[in-house]
Design an enzyme around this catalytic site. Structure first.
Site, PDB file in Angstrom:
ATOM      1  N   CYS A 102     -42.607 -15.704 -19.486  1.00 39.98           N
ATOM      2  CA  CYS A 102     -42.261 -14.311 -19.799  1.00 39.98           C
ATOM      3  C   CYS A 102     -41.370 -14.280 -21.043  1.00 39.98           C
ATOM      4  CB  CYS A 102     -41.533 -13.684 -18.611  1.00 39.98           C
ATOM      5  SG  CYS A 102     -40.826 -12.075 -18.991  1.00 39.98           S
TER       6      CYS A 102
ATOM      7  N   CYS B   3     -43.999  -8.814 -19.537  1.00 41.78           N
ATOM      8  CA  CYS B   3     -45.165  -9.693 -19.647  1.00 41.78           C
ATOM      9  C   CYS B   3     -46.303  -9.276 -18.716  1.00 41.78           C
ATOM     10  CB  CYS B   3     -44.771 -11.137 -19.368  1.00 41.78           C
ATOM     11  SG  CYS B   3     -44.391 -11.440 -17.639  1.00 41.78           S
TER      12      CYS B   3
ATOM     13  N   LYS C  43      -0.467   8.069 -12.191  1.00 34.81           N
ATOM     14  CA  LYS C  43      -1.742   7.741 -12.855  1.00 34.81           C
ATOM     15  C   LYS C  43      -2.753   8.850 -12.631  1.00 34.81           C
ATOM     16  CE  LYS C  43      -1.735   3.165 -14.082  1.00 34.81           C
ATOM     17  NZ  LYS C  43      -2.598   2.185 -13.608  1.00 34.81           N
TER      18      LYS C  43
ATOM     19  N   CYS D 155     -39.390 -11.389 -12.101  1.00 31.80           N
ATOM     20  CA  CYS D 155     -40.597 -11.846 -12.754  1.00 31.80           C
ATOM     21  C   CYS D 155     -40.523 -13.369 -12.681  1.00 31.80           C
ATOM     22  CB  CYS D 155     -40.597 -11.379 -14.209  1.00 31.80           C
ATOM     23  SG  CYS D 155     -41.829 -12.220 -15.189  1.00 31.80           S
TER      24      CYS D 155
ATOM     25  N   GLU E 199       1.209  10.963 -55.318  1.00 30.34           N
ATOM     26  CA  GLU E 199       2.561  10.658 -55.810  1.00 30.34           C
ATOM     27  C   GLU E 199       3.100   9.406 -55.109  1.00 30.34           C
ATOM     28  OE1 GLU E 199       5.042  14.064 -56.174  1.00 30.34           O
ATOM     29  OE2 GLU E 199       6.886  12.861 -56.207  1.00 30.34           O
TER      30      GLU E 199
ATOM     31  N   ARG F 175       3.914  -7.767 -24.716  1.00 29.65           N
ATOM     32  CA  ARG F 175       4.589  -7.923 -23.440  1.00 29.65           C
ATOM     33  C   ARG F 175       4.295  -9.276 -22.805  1.00 29.65           C
ATOM     34  NH1 ARG F 175       3.198  -6.937 -18.088  1.00 29.65           N
ATOM     35  NH2 ARG F 175       4.987  -6.362 -16.815  1.00 29.65           N
TER      36      ARG F 175
ATOM     37  N   LYS G  27       2.356   8.978 -20.496  1.00 29.09           N
ATOM     38  CA  LYS G  27       2.114   7.535 -20.390  1.00 29.09           C
ATOM     39  C   LYS G  27       1.008   7.203 -21.390  1.00 29.09           C
ATOM     40  CE  LYS G  27       1.332   3.903 -16.994  1.00 29.09           C
ATOM     41  NZ  LYS G  27       0.238   3.240 -17.650  1.00 29.09           N
TER      42      LYS G  27
ATOM     43  N   CYS H  98     -44.075  -6.914 -14.335  1.00 29.56           N
ATOM     44  CA  CYS H  98     -42.957  -7.127 -15.263  1.00 29.56           C
ATOM     45  C   CYS H  98     -43.148  -6.253 -16.505  1.00 29.56           C
ATOM     46  CB  CYS H  98     -42.906  -8.602 -15.667  1.00 29.56           C
ATOM     47  SG  CYS H  98     -41.756  -8.906 -17.019  1.00 29.56           S
TER      48      CYS H  98
ATOM     49  N   ASP I  51       1.303   7.013 -53.865  1.00 34.00           N
ATOM     50  CA  ASP I  51       0.549   5.854 -54.381  1.00 34.00           C
ATOM     51  C   ASP I  51       1.078   5.402 -55.733  1.00 34.00           C
ATOM     52  OD1 ASP I  51      -0.961   6.042 -52.138  1.00 34.00           O
ATOM     53  OD2 ASP I  51      -2.645   7.076 -53.092  1.00 34.00           O
TER      54      ASP I  51
ATOM     55  N   GLU J 164       7.648  11.814 -19.315  1.00 34.40           N
ATOM     56  CA  GLU J 164       7.034  11.454 -20.605  1.00 34.40           C
ATOM     57  C   GLU J 164       5.555  11.193 -20.406  1.00 34.40           C
ATOM     58  OE1 GLU J 164       8.900   7.878 -21.953  1.00 34.40           O
ATOM     59  OE2 GLU J 164      10.862   8.782 -21.662  1.00 34.40           O
TER      60      GLU J 164
ATOM     61  N   TYR K 199       9.820   4.179 -26.587  1.00 37.78           N
ATOM     62  CA  TYR K 199      10.333   4.904 -25.427  1.00 37.78           C
ATOM     63  C   TYR K 199      11.600   4.327 -24.809  1.00 37.78           C
ATOM     64  CZ  TYR K 199       7.127   1.586 -23.118  1.00 37.78           C
ATOM     65  OH  TYR K 199       6.459   0.471 -22.732  1.00 37.78           O
TER      66      TYR K 199
ATOM     67  N   ASP L  88      -1.702   5.357 -23.453  1.00 34.38           N
ATOM     68  CA  ASP L  88      -2.636   4.299 -23.047  1.00 34.38           C
ATOM     69  C   ASP L  88      -2.855   3.324 -24.206  1.00 34.38           C
ATOM     70  OD1 ASP L  88      -4.286   2.886 -21.462  1.00 34.38           O
ATOM     71  OD2 ASP L  88      -5.951   4.305 -21.515  1.00 34.38           O
TER      72      ASP L  88
ATOM     73  N   LYS M 262      11.288   9.191 -15.217  1.00 31.52           N
ATOM     74  CA  LYS M 262      12.453   8.297 -15.193  1.00 31.52           C
ATOM     75  C   LYS M 262      13.714   9.086 -14.842  1.00 31.52           C
ATOM     76  CE  LYS M 262      10.323   5.877 -19.065  1.00 31.52           C
ATOM     77  NZ  LYS M 262      10.285   5.665 -20.508  1.00 31.52           N
TER      78      LYS M 262
HETATM   79  S1  IVH Z   1       8.598   2.882 -19.431  1.00 29.99           S
HETATM   80  C1  IVH Z   1      10.711  -0.586 -17.145  1.00 29.99           C
HETATM   81  N1  IVH Z   1       7.386   4.839 -20.713  1.00 29.99           N
HETATM   82  O1  IVH Z   1       3.040   1.913 -18.989  1.00 29.99           O
HETATM   83  C2  IVH Z   1       9.930   0.547 -17.639  1.00 29.99           C
HETATM   84  N2  IVH Z   1       6.113   2.942 -20.126  1.00 29.99           N
HETATM   85  O2  IVH Z   1       3.974   0.055 -16.128  1.00 29.99           O
HETATM   86  C3  IVH Z   1       9.132   0.309 -18.820  1.00 29.99           C
HETATM   87  N3  IVH Z   1       3.797   3.019 -20.888  1.00 29.99           N
HETATM   88  O3  IVH Z   1       3.037  -1.314 -19.501  1.00 29.99           O
HETATM   89  C4  IVH Z   1       8.044   1.245 -19.079  1.00 29.99           C
HETATM   90  N4  IVH Z   1       3.899   4.961 -21.889  1.00 29.99           N
HETATM   91  O4  IVH Z   1       3.702  -0.164 -21.600  1.00 29.99           O
HETATM   92  C5  IVH Z   1       7.266   3.636 -20.140  1.00 29.99           C
HETATM   93  N5  IVH Z   1       6.466   6.611 -21.914  1.00 29.99           N
HETATM   94  C6  IVH Z   1       6.339   5.417 -21.340  1.00 29.99           C
HETATM   95  C7  IVH Z   1       5.117   4.718 -21.358  1.00 29.99           C
HETATM   96  C8  IVH Z   1       5.059   3.485 -20.724  1.00 29.99           C
HETATM   97  C9  IVH Z   1       3.131   3.926 -21.603  1.00 29.99           C
HETATM   98  C10 IVH Z   1       3.230   1.761 -20.354  1.00 29.99           C
HETATM   99  C11 IVH Z   1       4.109   0.555 -20.502  1.00 29.99           C
HETATM  100  C12 IVH Z   1       3.905  -0.258 -19.234  1.00 29.99           C
HETATM  101  C13 IVH Z   1       3.225   0.698 -18.308  1.00 29.99           C
HETATM  102  C14 IVH Z   1       4.095   1.016 -17.091  1.00 29.99           C
END
Ligand code: IVH
Length: 667
Positions: free
Chosen positions: A427, A407, A310, A422, A36, A136, A115, A404, A38, A113, A222, A117, A286
């Site tokens: 070779c 060779c 991390k 070698c 639908e 960025r 993080k 080797c 589409d 939250e 975020y 990747d 935060k």
């Molecule tokens: S806040 C000033 N929230 O992690 C604060 N960053 O150094 C701004 N990232 O490169 C970042 N998930 O791109 C924030 N839920 C999240 C995030 C997040 C991934 C990344 C962000 C930044 C690095 C933090």
């Protein structure tokens, strides 16, 4: 159809399609079948075809990817895009909490939250319409990737209120899309992306937005960069506002009143992260209240009101099924672990370099062993240790062959090098690798001649040395697999074009030991023609500030070889340029260098050069070498058996290179 009727229908279609798109891509709750959607989109495309002025930039038809760009424009961020300080364990988190408490007292709460990747992006809206997307970059200046961001379906092209502001978030590639993309790449014989983060970054850096459109990227927002008109007073309210406006935010966030709650949240996700449909590399914590965030303020680099926890580098166990030997361009024979495929840090690892026989012996790694694998710096797969207690008795101890593998000539150890080589100049593996090097980007840069084509040409005996490349004819190439007339012609044109390269490209391409791309440039600028250079004495060469004894010896030895002289004459006859075409003199500082301004720590044992030589190279290219790893370190080069410095670098999230990667950069 009358224009006014069309206009009304276009508005209706915009609303319907935006709603369905939002339900599907943001809420993950589609309310109509794809067919639908589409059908309605097709109707809109047709109407816009008939009335082109009704095609607006926020139209749902504008997500498929428009024209190919020539380059990305730079974007100056109105509010800088900062990064966060890191925490690696519970103590770091408690430390952070203590400092927060000290600054603002007892009464505060955190928002935790995931993080994500991926890569940070900033999206600008004016009067409710999406107008610009940026990377960025260095935090102050990024790149304009508007055309690519427009193709991300969860990004609203129009939001629910006519606001002018910038929102920030993380663009990422879901695990499933990443896998599918790599399967296609694999089937096409292309290099797969190492992880979803690279895949997302690579996709958003495509000049053709249609490629980005095909990559199924997504974005979690975020934060709001300039809250001016929004009236919200805390981060959690800000996220709720983003939801209300139609943005996609991450639903796993949680408000925590104590640091113990934060630690529980963090620990919970260490387990659960594998089940998420996207990659996360940590947790962001935060302080919720904006007023309190202001009180806490910023350090030079990052806010004091937030921290990124991390996750430790993931370690997994797999079986070592064999040890493969590869002969490189310089004859060095490197053992590589063949592993039962295993997922580590988001990608499937099948191989890991074992560097040399000594390392295999010192770590007592046997064929058939269960081994622990991790990715140093989340990039380079590494065998950490073997699990001796899992042995059945069927494992075999690895012995470096005396000959080797390509060779059959006797392998030798030169000077104090750990690597065995070698030294047969005929070779085939070395010749093939040398040919691949000759056509590579920093050398003769022959487009369309990659590893695969060279290997085919070599196997078919169409090329035996680099001069043969310039003798290739249309009829030779058209016989190769996957070669049409057009690609053959393009290839011949690229080969022809390479004849007029400036001297340094040829010089580097010849693969003289110790002469990297940068040294080749210095030599070419100094001696200007191949004829003058090949007559240079070791003394003359050493007189050039940047050329050391080892390199000078190697250059002089190379030019004394009959084969080298013959090859140069042949290339000359075939029309290959032997003169320098660049500026008068090349100062090392003028050469773009990764190392310039960087603080580097060397650790572990290097096999191809001494610590002092490595230090000398880094300094020549504007870097500084220090003895200990700290937050100020930009890069750690880890040789064999790197110990606590490597661990610390990993904890601090500092970039880590192995020796191979380091040598690659020096080239
Ligand atoms: S806040 C000033 N929230 O992690 C604060 N960053 O150094 C701004 N990232 O490169 C970042 N998930 O791109 C924030 N839920 C999240 C995030 C997040 C991934 C990344 C962000 C930044 C690095 C933090």
């Amino acid at each position: 159809m009358e224009r006014s009727v069309a206009e009304k229908r276009v508005t209706e279609l915009h609303n319907l399609l935006n709603q369905y798109n939002y339900e599907y891509h943001v809420l993950d709750k589609p309310s109509v079948p794809d067919s639908e959607y589409d059908q309605l989109l097709k109707e809109l495309v047709q109407l816009e075809g008939a009335f082109p002025d009704l095609r607006t930039p926020d139209s749902p038809t504008q997500r498929v990817g428009g024209e190919v760009l020539e380059a990305f424009e730079k974007v100056q961020h109105r509010t800088p895009m900062l990064s966060l300080g890191n925490a690696f364990n519970e103590d770091d988190l408690k430390d952070f909490d203590r400092k927060v408490k000290q600054a603002i007292g007892e009464n505060y709460q955190y928002v935790c939250e995931l993080k994500i990747d991926g890569l940070a992006v900033s999206l600008r809206y004016e009067d409710g319409l999406f107008v610009q997307g940026a990377t960025r970059g260095d935090g102050t200046t990024g790149e304009d990737i508007t055309a690519n961001i427009r193709t991300v379906k969860s990004v609203p092209l129009k939001i629910k209120e006519p606001l002018t502001f910038e929102v920030r978030g993380e663009a990422y590639m879901p695990k499933r899309s990443f896998q599918a993309l790599n399967e296609v790449k694999d089937a096409n014989g292309e290099e797969p992306f190492a992880n979803p983060r690279n895949a997302a970054a690579g996709s958003l850096r495509q000049l053709d937005p249609k490629i980005a459109a095909s990559r199924n990227l997504d974005v979690f927002l975020y934060s709001i960069a300039d809250l001016g008109t929004t009236g919200v007073e805390s981060h959690s309210e800000g996220l709720n506002l983003l939801d209300k406006l139609g943005f996609k935010t991450n639903p796993e966030r949680q408000v925590c009143s104590t640091i113990d709650d934060v630690v529980n949240y963090v620990n919970g996700w260490v387990e659960k992260r594998a089940d998420l449909p996207y990659e996360i590399d940590g947790i962001v914590i935060k302080v919720d209240s904006f007023h309190q965030q202001e009180e806490l303020g910023f350090t030079a680099k990052s806010p004091r009101w937030a921290i990124a926890y991390k996750f430790p580098a993931e370690e997994v166990v797999t079986k070592l099924i064999g040890i493969e030997l590869n002969v490189g361009r310089t004859g060095a024979v490197t053992p590589t672990a063949e592993l039962e495929p295993v997922k580590v840090a988001g990608t499937t690892v099948k191989r890991a370099s074992l560097h040399n026989e000594d390392l295999i012996r010192e770590k007592d790694i046997r064929i058939g062993d269960y081994v622990v694998i991790k990715k140093a710096g989340d990039i380079i797969p590494e065998v950490v240790r073997s699990l001796a207690d899992k042995r059945t008795g069927d494992e075999t101890v690895f012995e470096m062959p005396k000959e080797c593998p390509e060779c059959g000539s006797e392998l030798v150890s030169i000077d104090d090098e750990v690597a065995v080589r070698c030294i047969n100049p005929k070779c085939p593996a070395q010749i093939r690798e040398g040919l691949i090097h000759f056509v590579s980007r920093d050398a003769m840069n022959i487009d369309g001649l990659g590893e695969k084509v060279i290997t085919q040409l070599f196997k078919e005996k169409l090329i035996e040395d680099v001069a043969d490349l310039y003798r290739l004819q249309f009829d030779d190439l058209i016989k190769l697999e996957r070669m049409g007339e057009k690609s053959v012609q393009n290839l011949l044109d690229a080969i022809e074009k390479s004849k007029s390269n400036s001297l340094e490209k040829l010089l580097f391409g010849l693969g003289i030991r110790h002469v990297g791309a940068k040294a080749a440039k210095i030599l070419a600028a100094e001696f200007r023609t191949m004829d003058v250079l090949k007559e240079a004495s070791v003394e003359q060469l050493c007189n050039i500030h940047e050329i050391g004894q080892k390199m000078a010896d190697s250059i002089a030895t190379y030019f004394q070889l009959d084969e080298a002289q013959e090859l140069i004459e042949e290339l000359k006859t075939l029309g290959v340029n032997m003169e320098y075409k660049g500026p008068q003199k090349v100062a090392v500082e003028d050469i773009d260098s990764y190392f310039s301004g960087k603080t580097v720590v060397l650790t572990g044992r290097l096999t191809q050069l001494t610590r002092d030589e490595a230090k000398e190279h880094i300094e020549r290219f504007g870097g500084k070498v220090t003895g200990s790893v700290s937050k100020k370190t930009d890069l750690v080069v880890a040789g064999e058996e790197a110990g606590s410095k490597l661990t610390k670098a990993e904890q601090l999230g500092i970039e880590v290179w192995n020796e191979e990667r380091f040598l690659e950069e020096l080239k």
